[in-house]
Write an enzyme that holds these catalytic residues in place. Sequence first.
Site, mmCIF file in Angstrom:
data_model
loop_
_atom_site.group_PDB
_atom_site.id
_atom_site.type_symbol
_atom_site.label_atom_id
_atom_site.label_comp_id
_atom_site.label_asym_id
_atom_site.label_seq_id
_atom_site.Cartn_x
_atom_site.Cartn_y
_atom_site.Cartn_z
ATOM 1 N N HIS A 186 -4.995 28.725 7.720
ATOM 2 C CA HIS A 186 -6.071 28.248 8.605
ATOM 3 C C HIS A 186 -7.449 28.825 8.289
ATOM 4 C CE1 HIS A 186 -3.711 25.780 11.350
ATOM 5 N NE2 HIS A 186 -2.796 26.746 11.441
ATOM 6 N N SER A 210 0.363 27.340 3.364
ATOM 7 C CA SER A 210 0.784 28.736 3.529
ATOM 8 C C SER A 210 2.218 28.968 3.081
ATOM 9 C CB SER A 210 0.627 29.186 4.990
ATOM 10 O OG SER A 210 1.473 28.444 5.844
ATOM 11 N N GLU A 262 -2.487 20.709 10.562
ATOM 12 C CA GLU A 262 -1.323 21.532 10.190
ATOM 13 C C GLU A 262 -0.600 20.993 8.949
ATOM 14 O OE1 GLU A 262 -0.253 24.428 11.073
ATOM 15 O OE2 GLU A 262 -1.211 24.780 13.008
ATOM 16 N N HIS A 280 0.349 32.519 7.395
ATOM 17 C CA HIS A 280 0.031 31.141 7.774
ATOM 18 C C HIS A 280 -1.331 31.052 8.463
ATOM 19 C CE1 HIS A 280 0.184 27.166 9.425
ATOM 20 N NE2 HIS A 280 0.055 27.658 10.639
HETATM 21 N N1 TIH Z 1 6.033 27.092 7.555
HETATM 22 C C1 TIH Z 1 4.777 27.815 7.464
HETATM 23 C C2 TIH Z 1 4.864 28.872 6.366
HETATM 24 O O1 TIH Z 1 5.936 29.167 5.873
HETATM 25 O O2 TIH Z 1 3.826 29.434 6.012
HETATM 26 C C3 TIH Z 1 4.418 28.457 8.776
HETATM 27 C C4 TIH Z 1 4.203 27.435 9.864
HETATM 28 C C5 TIH Z 1 3.320 26.424 9.869
HETATM 29 C C6 TIH Z 1 3.373 25.634 11.032
HETATM 30 C C7 TIH Z 1 4.270 25.992 11.845
HETATM 31 S S1 TIH Z 1 5.061 27.368 11.224
HETATM 32 FE FE FE2 Z 2 -0.794 26.617 12.349
#
Ligand code: TIH
Ligand code: FE2
Length: 295
Positions: free
Chosen positions: A167, A227, A208, A162
């Site tokens: 990012h 991600s 996000e 992630h």
């Molecule tokens: N849910 C995202 C992932 O599976 O890559 C990770 C996160 C993003 C934001 C908070 S947790």
């Molecule tokens: Fe993040």
Amino acid sequence: MFEEAQYFAPVAAQQDGSVVVELSASHPGFADPVYRARRNAIAGLAVNYRPGTPIPAAEYTEQEHEVWALVTRELAVKHAKYATAEYLDGVDRLGLPQERIPQLEEVSRLLEPLTGFRYLPAAGLVPLRDFYGVLADGYFHSTQYIRHHSVPFYTPEPDVIHEVIGHANALASSRYAALYRLAGQAARRVQSDEALEFVSKVFWFTLEFGVMREAGELKAYGAGILSSYGEIEEFRGMDIRPLDLSAMGTTHYDITKYQDVLFRADSLQHLEDVVGDFWDTCDDDSIAKLIAAAV
Ligand code: TIH
Ligand code: FE2
């Protein structure tokens, strides 16, 4: 992100200097002793990290590199369909390795010449003021562990996939990087915890989990969508609302599930005008008015 911060697995330093990460019984890696040992070792690197020194390399297992390679392959296909052009441009510029997990130091080396951003290791919960504040100086706090191999398509717990695929590829774009810096400046400017929470929620619903219109289609630019190859297939069916500062700063979210409420910008320029401007100018008073205006 208060909720995100709270989700982080607690990290406890032991008397002998080692570090233990607590995973809940529902975590996919809970009953996997090899994974638990990896999590403890990697958290130890961040706990013992001294700012200004190189980030220690994590020794990943072959299985961990395979998780990265699998997720990278799956996401490349989804990104081509669902990511914004600006993000895809960042992917090309950054040139992350595809077959193995990059070290955070390596991510910094790739990123810094592009937009000045560097990575810092985080063992777990980073207090909101630090997490956001240092964005103003071009620093990004990042976890270093990887999600458990049994559930590669989604994790509620931010991991290196992630932080880096979501990012760093965005931070490779000068326009997105400028927005991250403005969020950091806003977090430094506001005084009350309430105003800081508002700033962090606007971040949540944009950098996000933001989506935007592009050439008549809905694309994702938020790192949390980009991600997860599970969630990225679902976002277009969610409750998509127009960009609205009062709403974004006060809407509740649950970090453990696919996000069912998303906010759409009409373009990158629109995002910069509304959210960039907000972060550039907000203070406790202007945020109090936005909270009062929320329905
Ligand atoms: N849910 C995202 C992932 O599976 O890559 C990770 C996160 C993003 C934001 C908070 S947790
Ligand atoms: Fe993040």
